[in-house]
Design an enzyme around this catalytic site. Structure first.
Site, PDB file in Angstrom:
ATOM      1  CD  GLU A 168      25.737 -39.497 -36.713  1.00  0.00           C
ATOM      2  OE1 GLU A 168      25.670 -38.877 -35.651  1.00  0.00           O
ATOM      3  OE2 GLU A 168      24.857 -40.297 -37.092  1.00  0.00           O
ATOM      4  CD  GLU A 364      25.243 -44.804 -36.415  1.00  0.00           C
ATOM      5  OE1 GLU A 364      24.325 -44.153 -35.885  1.00  0.00           O
ATOM      6  OE2 GLU A 364      26.438 -44.604 -36.193  1.00  0.00           O
TER       7      GLU A 364
HETATM    8  C1  GCO Z   1      25.433 -41.940 -34.565  1.00  0.00           C
HETATM    9  C2  GCO Z   1      25.464 -41.874 -33.178  1.00  0.00           C
HETATM   10  C3  GCO Z   1      25.148 -43.133 -32.470  1.00  0.00           C
HETATM   11  C4  GCO Z   1      23.894 -42.975 -31.685  1.00  0.00           C
HETATM   12  C5  GCO Z   1      22.717 -43.218 -32.562  1.00  0.00           C
HETATM   13  C6  GCO Z   1      21.410 -42.994 -31.862  1.00  0.00           C
HETATM   14  O1  GCO Z   1      26.457 -42.307 -35.139  1.00  0.00           O
HETATM   15  O2  GCO Z   1      24.400 -41.556 -35.076  1.00  0.00           O
HETATM   16  O3  GCO Z   1      26.762 -41.691 -33.049  1.00  0.00           O
HETATM   17  O4  GCO Z   1      26.242 -43.323 -31.681  1.00  0.00           O
HETATM   18  O5  GCO Z   1      23.880 -43.855 -30.637  1.00  0.00           O
HETATM   19  O6  GCO Z   1      22.737 -42.354 -33.636  1.00  0.00           O
HETATM   20  O7  GCO Z   1      21.278 -41.687 -31.463  1.00  0.00           O
END
Ligand code: GCO
Length: 458
Positions: A168, A364
């Site tokens: 990200e 994710e």
């Molecule tokens: C991501 C964030 C995660 C967060 C998750 C919830 O990669 O998106 O880095 O570390 O914990 O997105 O907000």
């Protein structure tokens, strides 16, 4: 009612975490501070002043955690390596104790039949590089990242073949540096212009490109390399041809899409974004775009939410439809429930970015809910099941329509340090009691286990 169709046999079911959010052991075995140690220790930067100093103490509990992961039935685990465990000063001589931790972790995963997917950078850059040259403000960061990546790959590349470069880029650059207010993320630097902010993400792209080359050169075995991104996904408010077309039109304009996914996947910033930025566009040196646009074996998409759009009779051909106050959301201000974003995220890579054959992993997806332990010692997180079930159906739709979606990493395996929100927001399938370090699998853990077992949304 017909049963949901099954996912393919080789669909990769996984869970994800990141180093700073779970490991703790901040001062153990030679590790030195990352920008997140420094930032979270500054008064007022995180909710309740929480820091990742102890977190889930996964550094010491990794064996039991992996056993619990194996019981869940996942065969894939995405985690990140902490740069400042490997190179406490950001560059120079590697710290063998740090490398050994990850080797032990990888070996334990392999013993349980779980494939490691290593993210090399999940936001916790060495404080030493911030002190030396302002981390992402400097081009030097890209070369230092590539050197660090090569060290990790040399050390565990005999047993790890799945690499993810940076997680990200938008978050650790555009939320870590700001020209309009106090940035909510580390290193939390005020800069003077929007151009300087865009320069930080440009340097991160360069780190990705040089990192890809370094990983390929260092890997003793053929390996798979991915970038992990969280584009802002336009979802047509209804799937009419006109609104679908509007979503395609919106994709290169929205958020930082045109300045992160575009250069990484196509070798150019989107013309739409460049026009919007004008003089705020970053300096792009000769050869940068070639370095940034590396062949990828997969793309990781982090998908939590998106934005509705519809066709409009204006120059751009679309308009955004912002969420109304009472639209359903989970336990984060930005976590609007929009399951179709997962399907559309995958489809946009084929349709808007012209990459119909690039394998995609959802790197994710998950949510924070209002979890509490009941009198029987259980956590019945039906909100999370409601959320996940719908997003997984959206994944199933993408697969059944033939898009190359090959895996899904649920965020997260454990409750953990949620950055500026500290321990107040729980994203785990497993509840963590931070006082006793006890783990309690939530109802969603058992639900996900059943989905994996049956290869369908249950
Ligand atoms: C991501 C964030 C995660 C967060 C998750 C919830 O990669 O998106 O880095 O570390 O914990 O997105 O907000």
């Amino acid at each position: 009612m017909s049963k949901n169709s099954q996912f393919p046999k080789d669909f990769a079911w996984g869970v994800a975490t990141s180093a700073y959010q779970i490991e703790g052991a901040a001062q153990v075995d030679g590790r030195k501070p990352s920008v997140w140690d420094t930032f979270s220790a500054r008064p007022g930067k995180t909710l309740n002043g929480d820091t990742g100093a102890i977190a889930c103490d996964h550094y010491h509990h990794y064996k039991a955690d992996i056993r619990l992961m194996a019981q869940l039935g996942v065969r894939h685990y995405r985690f990140s390596v902490s740069w400042c465990r490997i190179l406490p000063d950001g560059r120079g001589k590697p710290n063998l104790a740090g490398l050994d931790f990850y080797r032990r972790l990888v070996d334990t995963l392999l013993e349980f039949g779980i494939t490691p997917h290593i993210t090399l950078f999940h936001w916790d850059s060495p404080q030493a590089l911030e002190d030396r040259y302002g981390s992402w403000q400097s081009r030097e960061m890209a070369a230092d990242f590539a050197d660090y990546a090569a060290i990790v790959v040399k050390h565990v590349g005999d047993r790890v073949t799945h690499w993810m470069t940076l997680n990200e880029i938008f978050c650790f650059t555009h939320l870590g540096y700001s020209h309009t207010g106090d940035p909510p993320h580390a290193p939390g630097i005020r800069v003077k212009t929007n151009r300087e902010v865009w320069q930080t993400s440009h340097h991160a792209l360069l780190a990705h490109g040089l990192g890809c080359q370094a990983i390929r050169a260092a890997s003793p075995r053929p390996c798979s390399i991915a970038l992990v991104d969280n584009p802002l996904i336009p979802v047509p408010i209804s799937e009419t041809p006109a609104n679908i077309h509007a979503a395609y039109k919106a994709m290169p304009y929205l958020g930082t899409n045109g300045g992160i996914l575009w250069p990484a996947l196509t070798g150019a910033y989107s013309p739409q974004l460049l026009k919007d930025l004008g003089a705020d566009a970053p300096e792009i040196r000769d050869g940068d775009l070639r370095n940034i646009h590396q062949p990828l074996d997969a793309l990781g998409l982090n998908i939590y939410t998106g934005i509705y759009v519809r066709a409009a009779d204006n120059e751009r051909g679309y308009e955004d439809l912002p969420f109304q106050e009472h639209y359903p959301r989970l336990h984060m201000p930005w976590l609007w429930l929009l399951p179709d974003a997962l399907y559309w995220g995958v489809r946009h890579i084929a349709a808007t970015l012209g990459q119909p054959n690039l394998p995609i992993m959802v790197a994710e997806n998950g949510c924070a809910a209002w979890d509490t332990v009941n009198s029987q010692g259980e956590v019945i997180d039906t909100e999370r099941i409601l959320y996940l079930r719908q997003y997984l159906r959206s994944a199933e739709r993408a697969v059944s329509e033939g898009y190359p979606l090959q895996g899904y990493f649920l965020w997260s395996f454990l409750d953990n340090f949620e950055w500026a929100w500290g321990y107040d927001r729980r994203f785990g399938l497993t509840y963590v009691d931070y006082t006793s370090q006890q783990r309690i699998p939530k109802a969603s853990y058992y639900w996900y286990a059943e989905c994996i077992k049956q290869r369908r949304v249950v």
